[in-house]
Design an enzyme around this catalytic site. Structure first.
Site, short mmCIF file in Angstrom:
data_model
loop_
_atom_site.label_atom_id
_atom_site.label_comp_id
_atom_site.label_asym_id
_atom_site.label_seq_id
_atom_site.Cartn_x
_atom_site.Cartn_y
_atom_site.Cartn_z
NE ARG A 165 38.79 42.81 37.48
CZ ARG A 165 39.39 42.11 36.52
NH1 ARG A 165 40.22 42.73 35.69
NH2 ARG A 165 39.17 40.83 36.38
NE ARG A 214 43.11 43.43 38.74
CZ ARG A 214 42.88 42.45 37.89
NH1 ARG A 214 43.49 42.44 36.72
NH2 ARG A 214 42.07 41.47 38.22
NE ARG A 261 39.41 36.41 37.97
CZ ARG A 261 39.91 37.45 38.66
NH1 ARG A 261 39.55 37.63 39.93
NH2 ARG A 261 40.74 38.28 38.10
CE LYS A 285 44.50 37.59 30.64
NZ LYS A 285 44.79 37.23 32.03
NE ARG A 320 38.80 34.88 29.67
CZ ARG A 320 39.15 35.58 30.71
NH1 ARG A 320 39.48 34.98 31.81
NH2 ARG A 320 39.14 36.89 30.67
P1 AP5 Z 1 46.60 42.81 34.99
O1 AP5 Z 1 47.30 43.33 33.77
O2 AP5 Z 1 45.37 43.53 35.44
O3 AP5 Z 1 46.31 41.23 34.85
P2 AP5 Z 1 45.52 40.40 33.77
O4 AP5 Z 1 46.44 39.36 33.21
O5 AP5 Z 1 44.85 41.30 32.77
O6 AP5 Z 1 44.46 39.62 34.69
P3 AP5 Z 1 42.90 39.77 34.90
O7 AP5 Z 1 42.62 39.48 36.35
O8 AP5 Z 1 42.35 41.07 34.38
O9 AP5 Z 1 42.37 38.58 34.06
P4 AP5 Z 1 41.00 37.90 34.26
O10 AP5 Z 1 41.03 36.89 33.16
O11 AP5 Z 1 40.73 37.38 35.60
O12 AP5 Z 1 39.95 39.05 34.11
P5 AP5 Z 1 39.19 39.61 32.85
O13 AP5 Z 1 38.96 41.04 33.10
O14 AP5 Z 1 39.82 39.21 31.57
O15 AP5 Z 1 47.69 42.77 36.18
C1 AP5 Z 1 47.33 42.36 37.48
C2 AP5 Z 1 48.09 43.18 38.54
O16 AP5 Z 1 49.48 42.87 38.47
C3 AP5 Z 1 47.98 44.70 38.34
O17 AP5 Z 1 47.87 45.30 39.61
C4 AP5 Z 1 49.31 45.09 37.65
O18 AP5 Z 1 49.71 46.40 38.01
C5 AP5 Z 1 50.26 44.05 38.25
N1 AP5 Z 1 51.32 43.66 37.31
C6 AP5 Z 1 51.18 43.39 35.97
N2 AP5 Z 1 52.36 43.04 35.44
C7 AP5 Z 1 53.28 43.08 36.46
C8 AP5 Z 1 54.69 42.82 36.54
N3 AP5 Z 1 55.39 42.43 35.45
N4 AP5 Z 1 55.29 42.96 37.75
C9 AP5 Z 1 54.57 43.34 38.87
N5 AP5 Z 1 53.24 43.60 38.83
C10 AP5 Z 1 52.60 43.48 37.66
O19 AP5 Z 1 37.79 38.77 32.96
C11 AP5 Z 1 36.89 39.00 34.02
C12 AP5 Z 1 35.68 38.07 33.90
O20 AP5 Z 1 34.96 38.35 32.68
C13 AP5 Z 1 35.98 36.56 33.81
O21 AP5 Z 1 36.21 35.96 35.07
C14 AP5 Z 1 34.71 36.04 33.12
O22 AP5 Z 1 33.63 35.96 34.01
C15 AP5 Z 1 34.44 37.14 32.10
N6 AP5 Z 1 35.11 36.90 30.80
C16 AP5 Z 1 36.06 37.69 30.23
N7 AP5 Z 1 36.48 37.15 29.06
C17 AP5 Z 1 35.80 35.98 28.91
C18 AP5 Z 1 35.81 34.95 27.91
N8 AP5 Z 1 36.61 35.03 26.83
N9 AP5 Z 1 34.99 33.89 28.08
C19 AP5 Z 1 34.16 33.80 29.13
N10 AP5 Z 1 34.10 34.73 30.13
C20 AP5 Z 1 34.92 35.82 30.02
#
Ligand code: AP5
Length: 210
Positions: free
Chosen positions: A152, A124, A163, A13, A85
């Site tokens: 991270r 990552r 998660r 994402k 979410r």
């Molecule tokens: P990346 O693009 O970083 O993945 P992502 O889908 O963004 O996953 P996240 O881990 O960031 O999502 P998350 O929901 O856990 O964390 P968030 O920051 O939102 O890609 C991952 C890796 O794969 C990278 O190394 C990339 O290079 C590689 N990659 C990507 N595409 C690829 C491909 N096609 N082929 C090969 N490799 C590839 O949230 C963090 C925390 O914040 C949550 O746990 C929660 O505590 C809080 N939070 C955030 N939003 C909310 C909400 N709405 N409600 C409540 N709590 C929330």
């Protein structure tokens, strides 16, 4: 363009939102980045949300909605990454859009199996200089990004599994929520990164033209 990117942790994402935002000139709004910035600021709110973040738990709805809302109101065109979410957050977003008289254009669901996601998250790294997301093997940092490249705190295996569990339980059902409103586009996120970007752009444009 007002597009939500849905998908499990590691589906790409953030990676896709960064690439699409550059291509179409929209704002990338990541609630994960908003949470991490608050933690970094050392504020009372930051200390509170850190407890949830580090364990891989969701920040309570009433807190995250208040944190996200100003960003939604400020930008004309956005790619929303990590929000909503669950159904309560989806309804809060519906209300926020109604308040400003805007509609969603599309909801893109990135799909990939859990095993592939754990490998992605373990490799990552994010650049502290540019904020760009990379992968040690699949998308290594280019020479012109000075880094440093950091892992991270919530990319530890226990937190990753938690998660993913929350995703399947609370977030995945949103696919039906948006499919019922004919907004859902599903994309195979196991393809190479540029191919995924191309597919999302093509599908969103077809939806806008329909
Ligand atoms: P990346 O693009 O970083 O993945 P992502 O889908 O963004 O996953 P996240 O881990 O960031 O999502 P998350 O929901 O856990 O964390 P968030 O920051 O939102 O890609 C991952 C890796 O794969 C990278 O190394 C990339 O290079 C590689 N990659 C990507 N595409 C690829 C491909 N096609 N082929 C090969 N490799 C590839 O949230 C963090 C925390 O914040 C949550 O746990 C929660 O505590 C809080 N939070 C955030 N939003 C909310 C909400 N709405 N409600 C409540 N709590 C929330």
């Amino acid at each position: 363009m007002r597009v939500i990117l849905l998908g499990p942790q590691g589906a790409g994402k953030g990676t896709q939102a960064q690439r699409l935002a550059e291509k179409v000139g929209a704002t990338h709004i990541s609630t994960g980045d908003i949470v991490r910035a608050e933690i970094k600021s050392g504020s009372e709110l930051g200390k509170k949300v850190q407890e949830y973040n580090d364990k891989g738990e969701l920040v309570p709805d009433e807190i995250i909605v208040e944190m996200a809302k100003p960003y939604l109101d400020d930008a004309d065109a956005w790619l929303l990454d990590g929000f909503p979410r669950n159904e309560a957050q989806a309804k809060a977003l519906d209300q926020a859009l109604e308040d400003i008289g805007e509609d969603l254009d599309a909801v893109v669901a990135l799909e990939a199996p859990d095993d592939a996601l754990v490998v992605r998250l373990s490799g990552r790294r994010q650049s502290q200089a540019t904020g760009k997301i990379y992968h040690l093997q699949y998308d290594p940092p280019p020479d012109d990004d000075p880094g440093p490249f950091v892992q991270r705190d919530d990319d530890a295996e226990d937190s990753i599994r938690r998660r993913l569990e929350i995703y399947h339980d609370q977030t995945e059902p949103l696919k039906d929520y948006y499919s019922d409103r004919d907004l859902l586009i599903t994309v195979d996120a196991e393809q190479e990164i540029p191919k995924v970007t191309e597919e999302i752009l093509g599908a969103v444009r077809r939806k806008e033209d329909a």
